[in-house]
Design an enzyme around this catalytic site. Structure first.
Site, short mmCIF file in Angstrom:
data_model
loop_
_atom_site.label_atom_id
_atom_site.label_comp_id
_atom_site.label_asym_id
_atom_site.label_seq_id
_atom_site.Cartn_x
_atom_site.Cartn_y
_atom_site.Cartn_z
N HIS A 277 0.86 -1.18 0.00
CA HIS A 277 0.00 0.00 0.00
C HIS A 277 0.90 1.24 0.00
CE1 HIS A 277 -3.04 2.91 1.24
NE2 HIS A 277 -3.97 1.99 1.09
N ARG A 300 -7.00 9.92 0.10
CA ARG A 300 -6.77 10.38 -1.28
C ARG A 300 -8.09 10.48 -2.03
NH1 ARG A 300 -3.83 6.50 -3.86
NH2 ARG A 300 -3.76 5.09 -2.08
#
Length: 493
Positions: A277, A300
């Site tokens: 990740h 995000r």
């Protein structure tokens, strides 16, 4: 004295009954380390809990075993949401989505390792699984966001706690109220039992004692192996290049289920496919910690930017995880780290519960303006202001983003406005490889045939995500395949 025929028969029957009664009243030698139950679920994360509830809904008795003192696993930490295509929440928000679109996005993400049967099982059951969570456990999944790699907004969460905690804790609480479920914690399953080619139970250790449990079927839901850093562990075997990276996983994620299934010659697939990740928080109080808290992709999704030590962007923040990770690793290798994740006030408001938690843990810091952030971190203020101004033009459509970004949720950043900032690094997060199952969650042998009585669900299975997992599909995989495993095991004879 002679007996008639009827008297003789009566005498014989009386004698037989007397013998049976005496034997029945005699104390029996009982093996206290052997017990029986209908179906065994190994692992108490969301996949195991979903399987247990499904079994009970089908009228089965369940024994759930977990090696940790508490249930939940990594599912409790999931913070971005759970995917669903064609859901009521999407419809109410005017989002048009289909199983076909979700399938196309997942297939594209999986690359050359895409397996249509498993992908279809995931996507076609998504809306129904979210409805199952809402209707059976009163879980709020009314908010929908767009994450990297998705063509439309389909990642669901609620207005309260992070979705992984909200979903998993609701299933845990309800299971406690069901008389058909028995839960034993701190129970480490060490062996699968079999007879005549069929799985018939497990052997587990707890409090220094070993217990054998017979069952109609066994469901393995033990999670992945992203914390298996042992010299002879699965990471060392399949991806030694990742041993130097930190992980977001709890210490339970050491591949127990993979070893159990392998002992019966189950097939393991895609074991070298491990998701790194892009964003794990670096805690300023413990920069070198091997285990790091995940900076959710939802950050995000609501508009966070990624900037290097020079205050410059270097990637489309809404790209797939593998692509963002690659770009970050290149920046770090070039000596342009540390990398920081920045949120504006609008994004903070939208993801307030997340941000409040991160700030309380010291993983995220709030600044009144860009100048304060630059002074505290050493990032050049002039360069940062230029980056924000350019991003504003990309978000407004005045200019085209050089990194190809087209989704600009909460895209306007003011240098005089609030900034929330975090130091982030790539982290070992999810293992796409695992036990090979069919689309009904039946564990397959090396010859591709179902192993009678053995099922698997959640991160322990392999092949669903291919080379890359989309954000929001881990919780979905747990629920979908947990329910499939539970339904199939309930029919086991």
């Amino acid at each position: 004295m002679a007996f008639s025929r009827n008297q003789s028969l009566f005498f014989i029957l009386t004698l037989v009954l007397a013998v049976l009664l005496v034997n029945w009243l005699q104390p029996k030698e009982i093996d206290m380390n052997v017990s029986q139950t209908r179906t065994i679920v190994v692992g108490g994360g969301l996949a195991g809990l979903s399987a247990a509830h499904t079994l009970i809904q089908h009228g089965a008795q369940v024994l759930l075993l977990d090696k940790k003192p508490s249930l939940g696993g990594n599912s409790m930490k999931a913070s971005s949401g759970i995917n669903g295509a064609g859901t009521e929440a999407q419809s109410s928000l005017g989002v048009s989505d289909t199983v076909e679109a979700f399938t196309a996005d997942t297939t594209s993400s999986a690359g050359q390792l895409a397996r249509p049967d498993l992908i279809h099982a995931l996507t076609s059951n998504s809306a129904e699984s979210l409805s199952w969570l809402s209707s059976n456990f009163s879980i709020d999944l009314s908010l929908v966001s767009l994450l990297g790699g998705h063509s439309v907004a389909r990642t669901h969460r609620g207005r309260g706690p992070p979705p992984g905690f909200a979903i998993t804790s609701a299933l845990m609480k309800k299971l406690d109220t069901l008389p058909a479920a028995e839960v034993i914690k701190s129970a480490h399953v060490v062996r699968l039992l079999e007879a005549n080619g069929r799985v018939t139970g497990v052997e587990y250790e707890t409090n220094g004692e070993t217990t054998s449990v017979q069952a109609n079927a066994v469901i393995i839901a033990t999670g992945g192996y992203a914390a298996d850093y042992a010299p002879s562990g699965l990471l060392a075997k399949y991806r030694p290049d990742l041993l130097g990276l930190p992980t977001t996983n709890g210490d339970h994620a050491t591949g127990d289920g993979h070893r159990l299934a392998s002992s019966l010659h189950a097939s393991l697939i895609d074991m070298d496919e491990i998701q790194v990740h892009p964003t794990g928080f670096v805690d300023p109080k413990d920069e070198g910690a091997k285990t790091k808290f995940l900076a959710a992709e939802a950050l995000r999704g609501v508009g966070a930017l990624l900037v290097d030590a020079d205050g410059k962007r270097f990637v489309d923040e809404m790209e797939r995880r593998d692509n963002v990770t690659k770009a970050m690793q290149e920046i770090i290798e070039q000596g342009k780290g540390p990398i920081r994740l920045l949120l504006n006030a609008d994004a903070e408001k939208e993801l307030k519960s997340h941000c409040d938690f991160y700030v309380s843990k010291g993983l995220m810091k709030r600044y009144e303006n860009a100048a304060d952030f630059a002074k505290d971190t050493g990032v050049p203020n002039a360069a940062l202001i230029q980056t924000l101004a350019e991003h504003n033009k990309y978000a407004s459509g005045e200019l085209k983003d050089p990194f190809g970004k087209i989704h600009f949720h909460n895209g306007q950043f003011s240098p005089d406005g609030v900034l929330l900032a975090s130091w982030v690094v790539p982290v070992v997060h999810y293992t796409m490889g695992g036990i090979h199952t069919d689309a009904s969650a039946r564990v397959l042998s090396a010859e591709g045939k179902p192993i009678p009585g053995l099922y698997a669900a959640g991160e322990v299975i392999g092949g669903v995500h291919g080379k890359n997992r989309l954000g929001g599909s881990s919780l979905l995989e747990a629920v979908v395949f947990g329910r499939l495993a539970g339904a199939a095991a309930a029919e086991a004879k």
